[in-house]
Design an enzyme around this catalytic site. Structure first.
Site, short mmCIF file in Angstrom:
data_model
loop_
_atom_site.label_atom_id
_atom_site.label_comp_id
_atom_site.label_asym_id
_atom_site.label_seq_id
_atom_site.Cartn_x
_atom_site.Cartn_y
_atom_site.Cartn_z
N LYS B 80 39.92 46.05 40.63
CA LYS B 80 39.76 47.49 40.56
C LYS B 80 39.62 48.03 41.99
O LYS B 80 38.95 47.41 42.83
CB LYS B 80 38.50 47.80 39.75
CG LYS B 80 38.25 49.27 39.43
CD LYS B 80 36.99 49.39 38.54
CE LYS B 80 36.73 50.81 38.09
NZ LYS B 80 35.53 50.89 37.21
N SER B 155 36.48 53.57 33.07
CA SER B 155 37.25 53.88 34.26
C SER B 155 38.14 52.76 34.76
O SER B 155 39.06 52.99 35.54
CB SER B 155 36.29 54.28 35.38
OG SER B 155 35.47 53.18 35.73
N SER B 179 32.68 51.07 31.47
CA SER B 179 33.96 51.13 32.17
C SER B 179 34.77 49.84 32.20
O SER B 179 35.93 49.84 32.61
CB SER B 179 33.76 51.61 33.62
OG SER B 179 33.62 53.01 33.64
#
Ligand SMILES: [Mg+2]
Ligand SMILES: [Zn+2]
Lengths: 482, 493, 96
Positions: B80, B155, B179
């Site tokens: 990420k 996310s 997330s």
């Protein structure tokens, strides 16, 4: 003036001399090229996290316990949020409602009167970077742009806050000096005001004498010497009294101390109190100080200045001299060494605080940089004790030793200051003087002792000051009344 | 023969050690997959093709030379884009960090390097990890590989989509309020949030420090365990990192659930949960019961306040964490006559609306006069929730619930309604507040062909038990569907 | 009932330059979100300590060891503006 009383509290920031910074492994260094002792943590780069330096925690515990504080079982780090370009994260890691040390005190002596100054709190935080304002003569309001150096960012900082117990500019200076002495004695900071490793902010208000209500206070920042602290506080007290007497009111504000003009000027008024939005620092866990840890810190504390002064006084050194010896590292060290070698405390203390300091001022040379050693002092005191030197001659010899003329014996010899030890020579000189002043001798014999002093002086003069005046006096008494 | 991009980490590792596959071949297959799918999905912000190939070649050479770094040796993974990678742009999907190249690695990145993993790229996310759909990225929305008209969740939507579609064999995300788990559920992969403090946060661009935790995405529970083991453990650079032994996660993976007590959290499993999701969860629970677990209902009434507490605590922490983005030392700078004006302009220009909303919310919740009613009260509610979970674990071994109230929702559906979006995390937020570990395992497809995730929660440092139950869930669900196979257009160049 | 907020003051504390229109919009949104968040006030919490950190720990320290700093080139690499090894910013108005 006497109709008003000043109420003063002082906040002091002290940078700790750890090897590495508070929350990262950058060195604590001075004078390095800008931004060369920085890393992701102290630059506040995205993702970086703080980890507290154990030695800094130890340092603040030393300061806190030396100031007789309570140590919190559990204390917390908080974030103090405000935007400023030299504060990389735009929050300062500090402590808020539970500081690591609180409720202590310090005793200061002004003109022989001891005053207790309460210590509200001693807390741990991190220093900011430094801004340089370019153009406009370096003054912040006219600057064209600013440059930022983060080498100082993250240096461990201890904030020491007093109760509003200080009542005069003189007390403020003495408090500052005593605190400086304490942190230096603890070895946790060099506490150099001129380099900013120790900094004072003073909160000052005045009120009618006898009133219990606090007046509106002003905070003075940017005080960078003990002398300035005293001057700034004195100026501000006078300014506030004058303002009130002329019908004005003191506004709560931050004021700046101008060294050159010797005045304080308004920086900004605190029209609304700043909203720092303190909250517990989620990147750090609580500090827990066990009773064992605290006791170990207390047990390892060195002798503090107050105790050191008391010990010197117990040796017979007077209070003022003890104060000078303790206030100056090199004098204290020479004194301690001389005591260890069996030197006379009163004589050596007086010499160091008197002749040595006077010589140092006159010559512009530190006593520590002169050739004088503790064994010189011990030797010199012994020469007085065995009457080789008179007290006044000894002072001259000391000046010679400080000036590099040699050992006390060599200087005494070279300057021809050694007392005459041959009894025959002195007796002859006394006889000569008595013979020359028959009236005086008659007077003494008739019970008027006043001329004795005159006669001693005459003998001393005849012997070039090298006779022992006590011995001369005794001889005169023996020969006139015996 | 299976395309290597569709292998599990375990199968790829076995093939490499059997001499049937090289890391270079595997990495090429994964990069090929990314080349085909990226125009549809936009899972990546940066694909480091050259770096990945060089790392793969080095991994092959090392293995040939007998230096086997373990189960991640030569395995292509994705990160990420809120984890700092030295020399590789890291933006957290924000305009304010456009072009920023970190001068240091996050601890997890170093650990993955030591484990021999091959980083193929940095994945898309909601800006600063604030969102549940990956629509809040300043660099475009990521699409769900099962149906590109839907969101991948967020996310960590980019990481979830990449693993689901085969442009990485495993990936890492961060989980502040769900997330990792929520996008894992929406993308049909395994996603896991470790115990707070088990994985170092050093180098993770902080959103909410007391909630953030890095964790893995994988195609199997066992792969997730391998990925977690590579990054877990004490780190001197993170003062909240837990000292002590890393749980032996894989040791008891196949021990089953016989004799274990499983609690279904009533408050997270009924109201507001889509019927198909509820049915899949019920079916999985029945499976656990058949496998020998004792199943009970558990009521955690304070959970209902979890979302409210979360939307005070997380914004408060983010308001401080994001204060450093000021145009002074790195990243974007807007014009301003004074530093103060420059900072305010930079932040207005550099942050997207959701980030601004949360900074303002957090600033307000911490400000004088409101702290106690909002932030302070949320922190006390957090204590109540922790106590309820702790009490529940006196009685049960693990808790279960849906991961997400719904399956993947259409792009744009909740974008204009922050509160509707916030409800996407209602099932995942409680364990962020408690610090406990949790995992989402895909168990079924709904009638639209979209995956449903089943969530298992365990007490702090209970990873061993958590994975053991998750493995059983995987075994009984027999979920074998793969993203992109359901939606063939994604795999068309 | 939506919560009333001095949104301009909040934006100023947060150092975000917003137009009057943006302030109004964010103010409305925050009011609505806070209306939900206010639910936390329904729970009685007298005597309940706050949780700042979910896994209780104390005394996480590091030894006082210098582990080094970044090369200056790396320090300034991301700087929007630098001069002579310093970060450069527009003039700072205010104090200290
Ligand atoms: Mg301070
Ligand atoms: Zn540093």
């Amino acid at each position: 003036m006497s109709d008003y009383e000043a109420v003063i509290g002082i906040e002091t920031h002290v940078e700790l001399m750890t090897r590495s910074k508070m929350f990262c492994g950058c060195p604590v260094a001075f004078g390095e090229a800008p931004n060369t002792t920085t890393c992701p943590v102290c630059l506040g780069l995205p993702g970086a996290m703080p980890v507290p330096n154990a030695e800094a925690i130890e340092g603040i515990l030393k300061i806190g316990t030396a100031l007789d504080c309570h140590v919190a079982d559990t204390s917390y780090f908080h974030r103090k949020n405000y935007f400023y370009p030299d504060l990389p994260k735009n929050y300062q890691i500090s402590q808020y409602d539970v500081p690591i040390c609180h409720d202590g005190s310090i005793s200061i002596d002004v003109d022989g009167a001891a005053t207790r100054i309460g210590i509200t709190r001693v807390h741990m935080e991190e220093d900011t970077g430094k801004s340089i304002h370019m153009g406009g003569g370096g003054r912040i309001h006219d600057a064209e742009y600013s440059l930022l150096d983060f080498n100082r960012s993250g240096v461990p900082l201890v904030e020491i806050v007093t109760e509003p117990d200080i009542r005069s500019a003189e007390q403020a200076r003495v408090y500052g000096a005593e605190l400086q002495r304490i942190v230096r004695t603890l070895g946790v900071s060099d506490a150099r005001l001129e380099e900013g490793s120790m900094r004072f902010d003073a909160n000052i208000s005045v009120r009618p004498t006898g009133s219990e209500v606090l007046g509106t206070r002003a905070e003075i920042k940017n005080v960078n010497s003990l002398r300035s602290l005293q001057r700034a506080v004195a100026f501000e007290i006078a300014r506030q009294i004058e303002l009130i007497e002329s019908g004005g009111t003191v506004v709560q504000e931050t004021r700046h101390w101008n060294e050159e003009s010797g005045t304080t000027t308004s920086m900004r008024s605190k029209e609304e109190s700043e909203d720092y939005r303190y909250f517990q620092e989620p990147d750090l866990v609580p500090i827990e100080v066990s009773a064992e840890w605290r006791d170990a810190v207390v047990a390892a504390l060195p002798e503090l200045p107050a105790a050191q002064r008391a010990r010197y006084q117990a040796l017979g050194v007077d209070a003022r001299v003890a104060g000078v010896l303790v206030a100056t590292d090199e004098l204290g060290a020479l004194f301690e060494e001389a005591m260890a070698a069996g030197g006379d405390p009163r004589l050596i203390g007086n010499w160091l605080s008197g002749e040595a300091v006077a010589w140092s001022r006159a010559e512009g040379v530190e006593v520590g940089a002169s050739p004088v050693t503790a064994s010189h002092l011990v030797e010199l005191a012994a020469m007085v004790a065995d009457a080789t030197l008179s007290a006044s001659a000894a002072k001259q010899v000391l000046t010679g030793v400080l000036g590099g003329e040699g050992s006390p014996a060599e200087v005494a010899e070279a300057r021809d200051l050694v007392q005459i030890s041959d009894q025959g020579v002195i007796a002859a000189a006394v006889d000569e003087v008595l013979a020359a002043h028959p009236d005086a001798v008659d007077g003494i014999r008739g019970g008027d002792m006043k001329p004795i002093g005159f006669l001693v002086g005459q003998v001393m003069r005849a012997t070039g000051g090298k006779a022992d005046p006590k011995q001369v006096q005794q001889l005169i008494r023996d020969k006139t009344t015996g | 023969m299976t395309d290597p991009a569709d292998l599990t980490i375990k199968a790829a590792g076995a093939a490499m050690r059997a001499g049937e596959l090289t890391s270079v071949d595997l990495t090429e297959a994964v990069l090929d997959r990314a080349r085909i799918t990226e125009s549809h999905l936009h899972a990546f912000l940066t694909l480091d093709q050259d770096g990945a190939k060089a790392a793969a070649a080095a991994a092959d050479a090392a293995l040939t030379g007998g230096a086997d770094a373990g189960p991640l040796h030569g395995i292509p993974i994705a990160l990420k884009d809120n984890m700092c990678t030295k020399g590789i742009e890291t933006t957290a999907s924000s305009q304010i960090l456009s072009g920023w190249i970190p001068p240091y690695n996050a601890t997890v990145v170093d650990r993955l390097g030591a484990a021999g993993a091959v980083v193929v790229g940095k994945t898309n996310l909601d800006e600063f990890a604030m969102g549940s759909s990956t629509e809040n990225s300043a660099y475009g929305t990521t699409r769900n590989p099962w149906d590109p008209e839907t969101v991948p969740g967020g996310s960590s939507g980019g990481s979830a989509a990449a693993v689901a579609v085969g442009s990485a064999l495993g990936a890492f995300g961060s989980d502040t309020g769900g997330s990792i788990r929520q996008p894992a559920a929406l993308c049909g992969v395994v996603g896991m949030k470790p115990t707070y403090g088990l994985v170092s946060r050093y180098g993770l661009i902080a959103f909410a420090s007391s909630l953030d935790q890095i964790g893995p995405f994988a195609r199997s529970v066992e792969d997730a365990a391998v990925l977690l083991e590579a990054i877990a453990g004490f780190d001197i650079h993170d003062a909240t990192s837990i000292r002590g032994d890393v749980p032996n996660i894989r040791g008891s993976l196949h021990d089953g659930v016989a004799g274990l007590k499983v609690g279904i959290v009533t408050e997270l499993s009924t109201t507001g949960i889509d019927a198909e999701v509820r049915a899949a969860v019920d079916q999985t629970v029945d499976g656990l019961s058949n496998a020998g677990a004792e199943v009970v209902d558990v009521s955690l009434p304070s959970c209902e306040y979890g979302l409210s507490a979360y939307y005070l605590i997380a914004p408060a922490e983010c308001s401080a964490n994001l204060a450093r983005f000021d145009g002074v030392r790195f990243g974007l700078r807007a014009e301003g006559a004074t530093t103060e004006e420059m900072m305010a302009a930079t932040r207005a220009e550099g942050f997207g609306p959701e980030v601004i909303r949360r900074i303002l919310l957090g600033t307000y919740a911490l400000s004088a006069g409101y702290y106690d009613a909002f932030y302070g009260q949320a922190q006390r509610v957090r204590t109540l929730i922790r106590r309820e979970f702790a009490a529940a674990y006196e009685d049960v071994d693990v808790l279960v619930a849906p991961t997400s109230p719904t399956t993947a929702f259409p792009v744009g559906e909740r974008a204009a309604d922050p509160i509707a979006m916030y409800y996407s995390d209602v099932c995942t937020i409680p364990v962020n507040l408690t610090g406990d570990p949790a995992i989402s395992v895909p168990v079924a497809l709904d009638s639209k062909g979209l995956p449903i995730g089943f969530q298992v929660m365990a007490p702090a440092l209970g990873e061993e038990r958590l994975f053991q139950v998750a493995q059983t869930v995987e075994d009984i669900a027999g979920f074998t569907a793969r993203a992109g196979l359901a939606s063939s257009e994604v795999l068309q160049p | 009932m939506p919560v009333e907020i001095d949104i301009a003051k909040v934006a100023s504390l947060a150092r975000i330059a917003l137009s009057p229109e943006e302030l109004r919009r964010y103010g409305d949104q925050l009011g609505a979100i806070l209306e939900h968040a206010e639910r936390v006030q329904q729970l009685p919490t007298a005597g309940i300590p706050p949780t700042s950190h979910p896994v209780p720990m104390t005394n996480a320290f590091r030894d006082d060891v210098v582990t080094g700093s970044l090369p200056l080139a790396d320090v300034l690499a991301g700087a929007p503006e630098a001069e002579d090894g310093y970060f450069r910013v527009p003039p700072v108005l205010g104090d200290s």
